[in-house]
Design a protein around this motif. Structure first.
Motif, PDB file in Angstrom:
ATOM      1  N   THR A  43       8.907  15.350  14.494  1.00  8.60           N
ATOM      2  CA  THR A  43       8.140  14.634  13.486  1.00  8.60           C
ATOM      3  C   THR A  43       6.832  14.085  14.010  1.00  8.60           C
ATOM      4  O   THR A  43       5.872  13.970  13.258  1.00  8.60           O
ATOM      5  CB  THR A  43       8.958  13.480  12.901  1.00  8.60           C
ATOM      6  N   ASP A  44       6.772  13.736  15.293  1.00 14.08           N
ATOM      7  CA  ASP A  44       5.517  13.210  15.815  1.00 14.08           C
ATOM      8  C   ASP A  44       4.398  14.229  15.660  1.00 14.08           C
ATOM      9  O   ASP A  44       3.244  13.888  15.435  1.00 14.08           O
ATOM     10  CB  ASP A  44       5.661  12.754  17.262  1.00 14.08           C
ATOM     11  N   HIS A  45       4.724  15.535  15.761  1.00 12.43           N
ATOM     12  CA  HIS A  45       3.713  16.584  15.554  1.00 12.43           C
ATOM     13  C   HIS A  45       3.442  16.775  14.074  1.00 12.43           C
ATOM     14  O   HIS A  45       2.294  16.942  13.668  1.00 12.43           O
ATOM     15  CB  HIS A  45       4.162  17.893  16.184  1.00 12.43           C
ATOM     16  N   LEU A  72       9.243   9.043   6.949  1.00 14.63           N
ATOM     17  CA  LEU A  72       9.229   7.588   6.820  1.00 14.63           C
ATOM     18  C   LEU A  72      10.503   6.955   7.370  1.00 14.63           C
ATOM     19  O   LEU A  72      10.482   5.849   7.890  1.00 14.63           O
ATOM     20  CB  LEU A  72       9.048   7.228   5.344  1.00 14.63           C
ATOM     21  N   GLU A  73      11.603   7.682   7.295  1.00 16.13           N
ATOM     22  CA  GLU A  73      12.886   7.172   7.787  1.00 16.13           C
ATOM     23  C   GLU A  73      13.080   7.388   9.278  1.00 16.13           C
ATOM     24  O   GLU A  73      13.963   6.800   9.879  1.00 16.13           O
ATOM     25  CB  GLU A  73      14.035   7.831   7.025  1.00 16.13           C
ATOM     26  N   ASN A  74      12.255   8.246   9.886  1.00 11.74           N
ATOM     27  CA  ASN A  74      12.391   8.546  11.308  1.00 11.74           C
ATOM     28  C   ASN A  74      11.601   7.533  12.133  1.00 11.74           C
ATOM     29  O   ASN A  74      10.389   7.398  11.944  1.00 11.74           O
ATOM     30  CB  ASN A  74      11.891   9.959  11.591  1.00 11.74           C
ATOM     31  N   PRO A  75      12.259   6.828  13.057  1.00 10.70           N
ATOM     32  CA  PRO A  75      11.563   5.810  13.854  1.00 10.70           C
ATOM     33  C   PRO A  75      10.334   6.327  14.593  1.00 10.70           C
ATOM     34  O   PRO A  75       9.375   5.597  14.788  1.00 10.70           O
ATOM     35  CB  PRO A  75      12.628   5.335  14.843  1.00 10.70           C
ATOM     36  N   GLU A  76      10.348   7.595  14.997  1.00 10.72           N
ATOM     37  CA  GLU A  76       9.221   8.163  15.738  1.00 10.72           C
ATOM     38  C   GLU A  76       7.979   8.357  14.872  1.00 10.72           C
ATOM     39  O   GLU A  76       6.867   8.361  15.377  1.00 10.72           O
ATOM     40  CB  GLU A  76       9.610   9.510  16.343  1.00 10.72           C
ATOM     41  N   ALA A  77       8.169   8.536  13.574  1.00  6.90           N
ATOM     42  CA  ALA A  77       7.047   8.853  12.694  1.00  6.90           C
ATOM     43  C   ALA A  77       6.813   7.809  11.609  1.00  6.90           C
ATOM     44  O   ALA A  77       5.844   7.904  10.866  1.00  6.90           O
ATOM     45  CB  ALA A  77       7.291  10.209  12.043  1.00  6.90           C
ATOM     46  N   ALA A  78       7.685   6.833  11.530  1.00  7.22           N
ATOM     47  CA  ALA A  78       7.648   5.882  10.414  1.00  7.22           C
ATOM     48  C   ALA A  78       6.321   5.144  10.295  1.00  7.22           C
ATOM     49  O   ALA A  78       5.751   5.055   9.197  1.00  7.22           O
ATOM     50  CB  ALA A  78       8.801   4.887  10.545  1.00  7.22           C
ATOM     51  N   GLU A  79       5.805   4.621  11.373  1.00  6.56           N
ATOM     52  CA  GLU A  79       4.586   3.803  11.290  1.00  6.56           C
ATOM     53  C   GLU A  79       3.380   4.630  10.856  1.00  6.56           C
ATOM     54  O   GLU A  79       2.600   4.206  10.004  1.00  6.56           O
ATOM     55  CB  GLU A  79       4.316   3.093  12.622  1.00  6.56           C
ATOM     56  N   LYS A  80       3.212   5.817  11.428  1.00  5.97           N
ATOM     57  CA  LYS A  80       2.096   6.682  11.031  1.00  5.97           C
ATOM     58  C   LYS A  80       2.216   7.095   9.568  1.00  5.97           C
ATOM     59  O   LYS A  80       1.231   7.122   8.836  1.00  5.97           O
ATOM     60  CB  LYS A  80       2.032   7.936  11.911  1.00  5.97           C
ATOM     61  N   THR A  81       3.432   7.419   9.156  1.00  5.21           N
ATOM     62  CA  THR A  81       3.660   7.829   7.775  1.00  5.21           C
ATOM     63  C   THR A  81       3.384   6.674   6.826  1.00  5.21           C
ATOM     64  O   THR A  81       2.744   6.843   5.786  1.00  5.21           O
ATOM     65  CB  THR A  81       5.103   8.338   7.596  1.00  5.21           C
ATOM     66  N   VAL A 115      10.245  10.086  -4.488  1.00  4.20           N
ATOM     67  CA  VAL A 115       9.102   9.183  -4.634  1.00  4.20           C
ATOM     68  C   VAL A 115       9.596   7.745  -4.776  1.00  4.20           C
ATOM     69  O   VAL A 115       9.056   6.824  -4.171  1.00  4.20           O
ATOM     70  CB  VAL A 115       8.216   9.600  -5.827  1.00  4.20           C
ATOM     71  N   ARG A 116      10.652   7.546  -5.544  1.00  9.69           N
ATOM     72  CA  ARG A 116      11.226   6.202  -5.700  1.00  9.69           C
ATOM     73  C   ARG A 116      11.746   5.659  -4.363  1.00  9.69           C
ATOM     74  O   ARG A 116      11.552   4.487  -4.045  1.00  9.69           O
ATOM     75  CB  ARG A 116      12.346   6.221  -6.733  1.00  9.69           C
ATOM     76  N   LEU A 117      12.386   6.523  -3.590  1.00  6.44           N
ATOM     77  CA  LEU A 117      12.903   6.094  -2.289  1.00  6.44           C
ATOM     78  C   LEU A 117      11.769   5.772  -1.316  1.00  6.44           C
ATOM     79  O   LEU A 117      11.862   4.828  -0.527  1.00  6.44           O
ATOM     80  CB  LEU A 117      13.842   7.155  -1.717  1.00  6.44           C
ATOM     81  N   ILE A 118      10.698   6.541  -1.380  1.00  6.26           N
ATOM     82  CA  ILE A 118       9.527   6.249  -0.540  1.00  6.26           C
ATOM     83  C   ILE A 118       8.970   4.878  -0.905  1.00  6.26           C
ATOM     84  O   ILE A 118       8.689   4.048  -0.031  1.00  6.26           O
ATOM     85  CB  ILE A 118       8.447   7.338  -0.701  1.00  6.26           C
ATOM     86  N   LEU A 119       8.838   4.614  -2.192  1.00  6.27           N
ATOM     87  CA  LEU A 119       8.331   3.305  -2.641  1.00  6.27           C
ATOM     88  C   LEU A 119       9.242   2.174  -2.207  1.00  6.27           C
ATOM     89  O   LEU A 119       8.772   1.092  -1.816  1.00  6.27           O
ATOM     90  CB  LEU A 119       8.134   3.307  -4.151  1.00  6.27           C
ATOM     91  N   ASP A 120      10.558   2.408  -2.249  1.00  7.23           N
ATOM     92  CA  ASP A 120      11.514   1.381  -1.770  1.00  7.23           C
ATOM     93  C   ASP A 120      11.278   1.074  -0.293  1.00  7.23           C
ATOM     94  O   ASP A 120      11.296  -0.080   0.122  1.00  7.23           O
ATOM     95  CB  ASP A 120      12.956   1.846  -1.985  1.00  7.23           C
ATOM     96  N   HIS A 121      11.073   2.111   0.511  1.00  5.28           N
ATOM     97  CA  HIS A 121      10.809   1.927   1.946  1.00  5.28           C
ATOM     98  C   HIS A 121       9.519   1.153   2.167  1.00  5.28           C
ATOM     99  O   HIS A 121       9.456   0.292   3.053  1.00  5.28           O
ATOM    100  CB  HIS A 121      10.722   3.270   2.669  1.00  5.28           C
ATOM    101  N   LEU A 122       8.511   1.458   1.404  1.00  7.24           N
ATOM    102  CA  LEU A 122       7.222   0.788   1.571  1.00  7.24           C
ATOM    103  C   LEU A 122       7.290  -0.684   1.155  1.00  7.24           C
ATOM    104  O   LEU A 122       6.539  -1.503   1.662  1.00  7.24           O
ATOM    105  CB  LEU A 122       6.135   1.504   0.773  1.00  7.24           C
ATOM    106  N   ALA A 123       8.195  -1.003   0.245  1.00  9.23           N
ATOM    107  CA  ALA A 123       8.343  -2.381  -0.233  1.00  9.23           C
ATOM    108  C   ALA A 123       9.037  -3.275   0.790  1.00  9.23           C
ATOM    109  O   ALA A 123       8.963  -4.497   0.680  1.00  9.23           O
ATOM    110  CB  ALA A 123       9.106  -2.393  -1.545  1.00  9.23           C
ATOM    111  N   LYS A 124       9.693  -2.680   1.757  1.00 15.28           N
ATOM    112  CA  LYS A 124      10.440  -3.462   2.768  1.00 15.28           C
ATOM    113  C   LYS A 124       9.503  -4.130   3.737  1.00 15.28           C
ATOM    114  O   LYS A 124       8.477  -3.680   4.100  1.00 15.28           O
ATOM    115  CB  LYS A 124      11.416  -2.577   3.537  1.00 15.28           C
TER     116      LYS A 124
END
Length: 124
Positions: A43-45, A72-81, A115-124
């Protein structure tokens, strides 16, 4: 990988054979020098390659939003995503997060699940 294989154009057999060969490798033999690719996430790539297309992935192609969710759920890529989703794209004056909110407005709860799950993650 499954989404890519389902939608890839051309002869998928060589790629499928290579994936099956990886799956057949004993994961217990994985080492830091020779890691089993199925135990590591590239995912980092991937997150470095998708910025020009992330708007398409989350807003225009429902099935690919799950790929963005996985990043977004992967710790390696979450912040960049997360930064990508909270930023404005060159095509829009509002953030992708706000565009996703507009997209799901008025839709059934069962529609656009990724899309709803992505928005839920961003709201955290």
């Amino acid at each position: 990988m499954l989404e890519t294989m389902l939608h890839a154009v051309g002869d998928k057999k060589p790629a499928m054979d290579a994936l099956l060969e990886l799956a057949a490798a004993d994961p217990r033999s994985s080492t830091s020098k020779d890691p089993n690719p199925l135990l590591t996430m590239p995912t980092d790539h991937l997150v470095d390659k998708i910025p020009p297309f992330i708007r398409y992935y989350v807003l225009e192609n429902g099935s690919s939003a799950f790929m963005v969710l996985a990043l977004l759920e992967n710790p390696e890529a979450a912040e960049k995503t997360r930064k990508l989703l909270l930023s404005k794209t060159k095509d829009s004056s509002i953030t992708l997060q706000k565009e996703m909110g507009k997209l799901i407005k008025g839709k059934l709860e069962s529609e656009l699940k990724a899309v709803r799950l992505i928005l839920d993650h961003l709201a955290k």
